[in-house]
Design a protein around this motif. Structure first.
Motif, PDB file in Angstrom:
ATOM      1  N   GLY A  33       0.683  -1.553  -0.116  1.00  0.00           N
ATOM      2  CA  GLY A  33      -0.401   0.010   0.267  1.00  0.00           C
ATOM      3  C   GLY A  33       1.041   1.471  -0.250  1.00  0.00           C
ATOM      4  O   GLY A  33       0.821   2.347   0.072  1.00  0.00           O
ATOM      5  N   ARG A  34       2.109   0.869  -0.320  1.00  0.00           N
ATOM      6  CA  ARG A  34       3.308   2.047  -0.746  1.00  0.00           C
ATOM      7  C   ARG A  34       3.016   2.953  -2.094  1.00  0.00           C
ATOM      8  O   ARG A  34       4.140   3.223  -2.328  1.00  0.00           O
ATOM      9  N   GLY A  35       2.336   3.187  -2.599  1.00  0.00           N
ATOM     10  CA  GLY A  35       2.017   3.469  -3.815  1.00  0.00           C
ATOM     11  C   GLY A  35       2.813   4.883  -3.367  1.00  0.00           C
ATOM     12  O   GLY A  35       2.566   5.297  -2.777  1.00  0.00           O
ATOM     13  N   SER A  36       3.296   4.915  -5.383  1.00  0.00           N
ATOM     14  CA  SER A  36       4.077   6.557  -5.270  1.00  0.00           C
ATOM     15  C   SER A  36       3.872   7.167  -6.805  1.00  0.00           C
ATOM     16  O   SER A  36       3.650   6.347  -7.645  1.00  0.00           O
ATOM     17  N   ALA A  37       3.547   8.372  -7.077  1.00  0.00           N
ATOM     18  CA  ALA A  37       4.474   8.368  -8.367  1.00  0.00           C
ATOM     19  C   ALA A  37       5.565   9.288  -7.756  1.00  0.00           C
ATOM     20  O   ALA A  37       5.916  10.707  -7.385  1.00  0.00           O
ATOM     21  N   THR A  38       6.374   9.716  -9.407  1.00  0.00           N
ATOM     22  CA  THR A  38       7.815  10.338  -9.605  1.00  0.00           C
ATOM     23  C   THR A  38       7.638  11.227 -10.190  1.00  0.00           C
ATOM     24  O   THR A  38       7.328  10.753 -11.493  1.00  0.00           O
ATOM     25  N   ILE A  39       7.649  11.974 -10.761  1.00  0.00           N
ATOM     26  CA  ILE A  39       7.032  13.882 -11.563  1.00  0.00           C
ATOM     27  C   ILE A  39       9.046  14.011 -12.396  1.00  0.00           C
ATOM     28  O   ILE A  39      10.095  14.453 -11.359  1.00  0.00           O
ATOM     29  N   PHE A  40       9.321  13.974 -13.314  1.00  0.00           N
ATOM     30  CA  PHE A  40      10.574  14.480 -14.170  1.00  0.00           C
ATOM     31  C   PHE A  40      10.279  15.323 -15.162  1.00  0.00           C
ATOM     32  O   PHE A  40       9.389  15.187 -15.538  1.00  0.00           O
ATOM     33  N   ASN A  41      11.400  15.878 -15.568  1.00  0.00           N
ATOM     34  CA  ASN A  41      11.489  16.878 -16.689  1.00  0.00           C
ATOM     35  C   ASN A  41      11.305  16.285 -17.836  1.00  0.00           C
ATOM     36  O   ASN A  41      12.649  16.018 -17.871  1.00  0.00           O
ATOM     37  N   ALA A  42      10.791  16.520 -18.701  1.00  0.00           N
ATOM     38  CA  ALA A  42      10.788  16.142 -19.761  1.00  0.00           C
ATOM     39  C   ALA A  42      11.960  16.582 -20.852  1.00  0.00           C
ATOM     40  O   ALA A  42      12.454  15.659 -21.615  1.00  0.00           O
ATOM     41  N   LYS A  43      12.821  17.196 -20.789  1.00  0.00           N
ATOM     42  CA  LYS A  43      13.310  18.035 -22.029  1.00  0.00           C
ATOM     43  C   LYS A  43      14.463  17.144 -20.867  1.00  0.00           C
ATOM     44  O   LYS A  43      15.992  17.049 -21.732  1.00  0.00           O
ATOM     45  N   THR A  44      14.976  17.403 -19.674  1.00  0.00           N
ATOM     46  CA  THR A  44      16.183  17.415 -18.693  1.00  0.00           C
ATOM     47  C   THR A  44      16.046  15.909 -18.118  1.00  0.00           C
ATOM     48  O   THR A  44      17.498  15.253 -17.562  1.00  0.00           O
ATOM     49  N   GLN A  46      15.383  15.130 -15.910  1.00  0.00           N
ATOM     50  CA  GLN A  46      15.899  15.097 -14.544  1.00  0.00           C
ATOM     51  C   GLN A  46      14.944  14.862 -13.549  1.00  0.00           C
ATOM     52  O   GLN A  46      13.978  15.388 -14.129  1.00  0.00           O
ATOM     53  N   VAL A  47      14.810  14.041 -12.512  1.00  0.00           N
ATOM     54  CA  VAL A  47      13.738  13.912 -11.737  1.00  0.00           C
ATOM     55  C   VAL A  47      13.104  16.005 -10.744  1.00  0.00           C
ATOM     56  O   VAL A  47      14.490  16.519  -9.952  1.00  0.00           O
TER      57      VAL A  47
END
Length: 67
Positions: A33-44, A46-47
């Motif tokens: 139950g430890r779901g998450s999202a990770t967000i990245f910059n699409a150009k670089t 980088q997280v």
């Protein structure tokens, strides 16, 4: 062809692209139950935000570029 390996949260299940903000989201099912999202910059590639806690086990996601 692999361009770059990027670490996400545990058990990534889906991805979404936000064209307005040029961000890529991975939705990570996690374990216990430890779901998450990770967000990245699409150009670089980088997280921007790592392991943003969502709870549960997210299997998919959507982006609303109208807002």
């Amino acid at each position: 062809m692999t361009l770059q390996k990027i670490d996400t949260g545990g058990n990534p299940d889906a991805m979404a692209y936000d064209s307005k903000n040029q961000e890529i989201y991975t939705f990570n099912g996690g374990r216990g139950g430890r779901g998450s999202a990770t967000i990245f910059n699409a150009k670089t590639l980088q997280v921007v935000e790592t392991a943003l806690a969502l709870g549960g086990k997210p299997e998919s996601g959507a982006v609303d570029t109208a807002v």
